[in-house]
Design a protein around this motif. Structure first.
Motif, PDB file in Angstrom:
ATOM      1  N   GLY A  26     -14.019  36.291  64.801  1.00 14.75           N
ATOM      2  CA  GLY A  26     -13.871  36.663  66.312  1.00 14.75           C
ATOM      3  C   GLY A  26     -13.524  35.438  66.971  1.00 14.75           C
ATOM      4  O   GLY A  26     -12.782  34.501  66.557  1.00 14.75           O
ATOM      5  N   LEU A  27     -14.111  35.474  68.321  1.00 18.80           N
ATOM      6  CA  LEU A  27     -14.124  34.226  69.205  1.00 18.80           C
ATOM      7  C   LEU A  27     -15.224  33.873  69.528  1.00 18.80           C
ATOM      8  O   LEU A  27     -16.437  34.425  70.005  1.00 18.80           O
ATOM      9  CB  LEU A  27     -13.405  34.600  70.281  1.00 18.80           C
ATOM     10  CG  LEU A  27     -11.664  35.370  70.266  1.00 18.80           C
ATOM     11  CD1 LEU A  27     -11.044  35.792  71.481  1.00 18.80           C
ATOM     12  CD2 LEU A  27     -10.784  34.145  69.570  1.00 18.80           C
ATOM     13  N   ASN A  47      -8.991  39.985  80.725  1.00 17.67           N
ATOM     14  CA  ASN A  47      -7.951  40.563  80.290  1.00 17.67           C
ATOM     15  C   ASN A  47      -7.253  39.506  79.351  1.00 17.67           C
ATOM     16  O   ASN A  47      -6.693  39.900  78.283  1.00 17.67           O
ATOM     17  CB  ASN A  47      -7.011  41.202  81.316  1.00 17.67           C
ATOM     18  CG  ASN A  47      -5.947  41.737  80.925  1.00 17.67           C
ATOM     19  OD1 ASN A  47      -5.571  42.722  80.312  1.00 17.67           O
ATOM     20  ND2 ASN A  47      -4.663  41.151  81.293  1.00 17.67           N
ATOM     21  N   LYS A  48      -7.087  38.244  79.782  1.00 18.08           N
ATOM     22  CA  LYS A  48      -6.425  37.451  78.900  1.00 18.08           C
ATOM     23  C   LYS A  48      -6.923  36.944  77.633  1.00 18.08           C
ATOM     24  O   LYS A  48      -6.310  36.912  76.796  1.00 18.08           O
ATOM     25  CB  LYS A  48      -6.180  36.147  79.846  1.00 18.08           C
ATOM     26  CG  LYS A  48      -5.213  35.921  80.748  1.00 18.08           C
ATOM     27  CD  LYS A  48      -3.829  36.346  80.246  1.00 18.08           C
ATOM     28  CE  LYS A  48      -2.916  35.207  80.544  1.00 18.08           C
ATOM     29  NZ  LYS A  48      -1.433  35.405  80.201  1.00 18.08           N
ATOM     30  N   ILE A  49      -8.429  36.946  77.626  1.00 13.92           N
ATOM     31  CA  ILE A  49      -9.145  36.804  76.352  1.00 13.92           C
ATOM     32  C   ILE A  49      -8.904  38.033  75.602  1.00 13.92           C
ATOM     33  O   ILE A  49      -8.569  37.779  74.231  1.00 13.92           O
ATOM     34  CB  ILE A  49     -10.485  36.280  76.651  1.00 13.92           C
ATOM     35  CG1 ILE A  49     -10.315  34.913  77.236  1.00 13.92           C
ATOM     36  CG2 ILE A  49     -11.409  36.517  75.337  1.00 13.92           C
ATOM     37  CD1 ILE A  49     -11.926  34.524  77.863  1.00 13.92           C
ATOM     38  N   ALA A  50      -9.163  38.991  75.931  1.00 11.14           N
ATOM     39  CA  ALA A  50      -9.209  40.368  74.983  1.00 11.14           C
ATOM     40  C   ALA A  50      -7.808  40.756  74.551  1.00 11.14           C
ATOM     41  O   ALA A  50      -7.740  41.204  73.230  1.00 11.14           O
ATOM     42  CB  ALA A  50      -9.623  41.402  75.874  1.00 11.14           C
ATOM     43  N   ASN A  51      -6.657  40.249  75.122  1.00 16.22           N
ATOM     44  CA  ASN A  51      -5.350  40.531  74.874  1.00 16.22           C
ATOM     45  C   ASN A  51      -4.767  39.304  74.123  1.00 16.22           C
ATOM     46  O   ASN A  51      -3.487  39.568  73.817  1.00 16.22           O
ATOM     47  CB  ASN A  51      -4.781  41.117  76.037  1.00 16.22           C
ATOM     48  CG  ASN A  51      -5.201  42.493  76.374  1.00 16.22           C
ATOM     49  OD1 ASN A  51      -5.303  43.403  75.397  1.00 16.22           O
ATOM     50  ND2 ASN A  51      -5.937  42.805  77.349  1.00 16.22           N
ATOM     51  N   SER A  65      -4.369  40.608  68.909  1.00 16.70           N
ATOM     52  CA  SER A  65      -5.431  40.272  69.656  1.00 16.70           C
ATOM     53  C   SER A  65      -6.739  40.508  69.168  1.00 16.70           C
ATOM     54  O   SER A  65      -6.990  41.155  68.036  1.00 16.70           O
ATOM     55  CB  SER A  65      -5.377  41.284  70.833  1.00 16.70           C
ATOM     56  OG  SER A  65      -5.651  42.546  71.026  1.00 16.70           O
ATOM     57  N   LEU A  66      -7.660  40.234  69.711  1.00 21.34           N
ATOM     58  CA  LEU A  66      -9.012  40.377  69.601  1.00 21.34           C
ATOM     59  C   LEU A  66      -9.431  42.020  69.601  1.00 21.34           C
ATOM     60  O   LEU A  66     -10.157  42.472  68.597  1.00 21.34           O
ATOM     61  CB  LEU A  66     -10.392  39.782  70.662  1.00 21.34           C
ATOM     62  CG  LEU A  66     -11.739  40.056  70.332  1.00 21.34           C
ATOM     63  CD1 LEU A  66     -11.970  39.083  69.064  1.00 21.34           C
ATOM     64  CD2 LEU A  66     -12.555  39.332  71.356  1.00 21.34           C
ATOM     65  N   ILE A  67      -8.887  42.644  70.529  1.00 22.61           N
ATOM     66  CA  ILE A  67      -9.276  44.169  70.595  1.00 22.61           C
ATOM     67  C   ILE A  67      -8.399  44.809  69.250  1.00 22.61           C
ATOM     68  O   ILE A  67      -9.078  45.580  68.452  1.00 22.61           O
ATOM     69  CB  ILE A  67      -8.327  44.925  71.714  1.00 22.61           C
ATOM     70  CG1 ILE A  67      -9.179  44.392  72.873  1.00 22.61           C
ATOM     71  CG2 ILE A  67      -8.393  46.338  71.326  1.00 22.61           C
ATOM     72  CD1 ILE A  67      -8.475  44.831  74.249  1.00 22.61           C
ATOM     73  N   ASP A  72     -15.369  40.067  66.649  1.00 23.43           N
ATOM     74  CA  ASP A  72     -16.574  39.841  67.639  1.00 23.43           C
ATOM     75  C   ASP A  72     -16.302  38.654  68.451  1.00 23.43           C
ATOM     76  O   ASP A  72     -15.502  37.852  68.255  1.00 23.43           O
ATOM     77  CB  ASP A  72     -17.659  39.799  66.588  1.00 23.43           C
ATOM     78  CG  ASP A  72     -18.268  41.117  65.952  1.00 23.43           C
ATOM     79  OD1 ASP A  72     -18.017  41.966  66.521  1.00 23.43           O
ATOM     80  OD2 ASP A  72     -18.340  41.121  64.755  1.00 23.43           O
ATOM     81  N   ILE A  73     -17.361  38.514  69.359  1.00 24.14           N
ATOM     82  CA  ILE A  73     -17.227  37.550  70.317  1.00 24.14           C
ATOM     83  C   ILE A  73     -18.683  36.832  70.900  1.00 24.14           C
ATOM     84  O   ILE A  73     -19.343  37.853  70.831  1.00 24.14           O
ATOM     85  CB  ILE A  73     -16.382  37.827  71.758  1.00 24.14           C
ATOM     86  CG1 ILE A  73     -16.235  36.800  72.541  1.00 24.14           C
ATOM     87  CG2 ILE A  73     -17.101  39.101  72.250  1.00 24.14           C
ATOM     88  CD1 ILE A  73     -15.258  37.247  73.699  1.00 24.14           C
ATOM     89  N   ILE A  74     -18.703  35.664  70.975  1.00 22.31           N
ATOM     90  CA  ILE A  74     -19.816  35.061  71.634  1.00 22.31           C
ATOM     91  C   ILE A  74     -19.551  34.407  72.729  1.00 22.31           C
ATOM     92  O   ILE A  74     -18.468  33.388  72.559  1.00 22.31           O
ATOM     93  CB  ILE A  74     -20.633  34.134  70.504  1.00 22.31           C
ATOM     94  CG1 ILE A  74     -20.889  34.655  69.198  1.00 22.31           C
ATOM     95  CG2 ILE A  74     -21.654  33.455  71.109  1.00 22.31           C
ATOM     96  CD1 ILE A  74     -21.487  33.651  68.292  1.00 22.31           C
TER      97      ILE A  74
END
Length: 150
Positions: A26-27, A47-51, A65-67, A72-74
């Motif tokens: 993840g990120l 929006n930028k991070i998720a995509n 993308s992350l989606i 996952d993300i922290i």
């Protein structure tokens, strides 16, 4: 609002010898907030991070993308991202938002990215002395600043 986004194969946050966040693929997002930040900055950055297409597809091309990758993300608050190092040897953090401004924006950011991803988001603890561990995958590290969106 400034973010350092790192693609990781694993990451964790520990506070006082207790692991409070732990992910695999993840990120890890380090998030810095200034007093001028608004809900619009949150919306743009989320929006930028998720995509952002920085995960490999089946052909090992950064196209997901992350989606898409279901990673996952922290999210970790990081006021030092707004350090000024122009004068002397001691960085100035005067641009970083004070806790009364930063905490509500940080919490709104976490809630917003959680809604976009449709799953829980792990975090550090605002203002805590945190030990952040990660394995940067790639390495892929990207800096995003909502003030440079034009």
């Amino acid at each position: 609002m400034k973010a350092v986004i790192q693609r990781v194969s694993k990451a964790s946050v520990t506070i006082e010898d207790k692991k409070v966040a732990n992910i695999d693929i993840g990120l890890l997002v380090l998030l810095g907030i200034v007093a001028e930040d608004t809900e619009e900055d949150i919306k743009w950055l989320v929006n930028k991070i998720a995509n952002c297409r920085i995960f490999n597809d089946d052909n090992q091309v950064m196209n997901l993308s992350l989606i898409d990758s279901k990673g996952d993300i922290i999210v970790v608050s990081q006021f030092t991202l707004h350090a000024s190092t122009k004068k002397g040897n001691r960085p100035s953090y005067i641009k970083a938002a004070r806790p009364d401004v930063a905490i509500p924006l940080y919490e709104a950011f976490v809630k917003s990215i959680q809604l976009v991803l449709g799953k829980p988001v792990q975090t550090g603890q605002f203002g805590a002395d945190m030990k952040v561990e990660l394995v940067n995958d790639g390495p892929v590290t990207i800096i995003m600043d909502s003030k440079n969106k034009a």
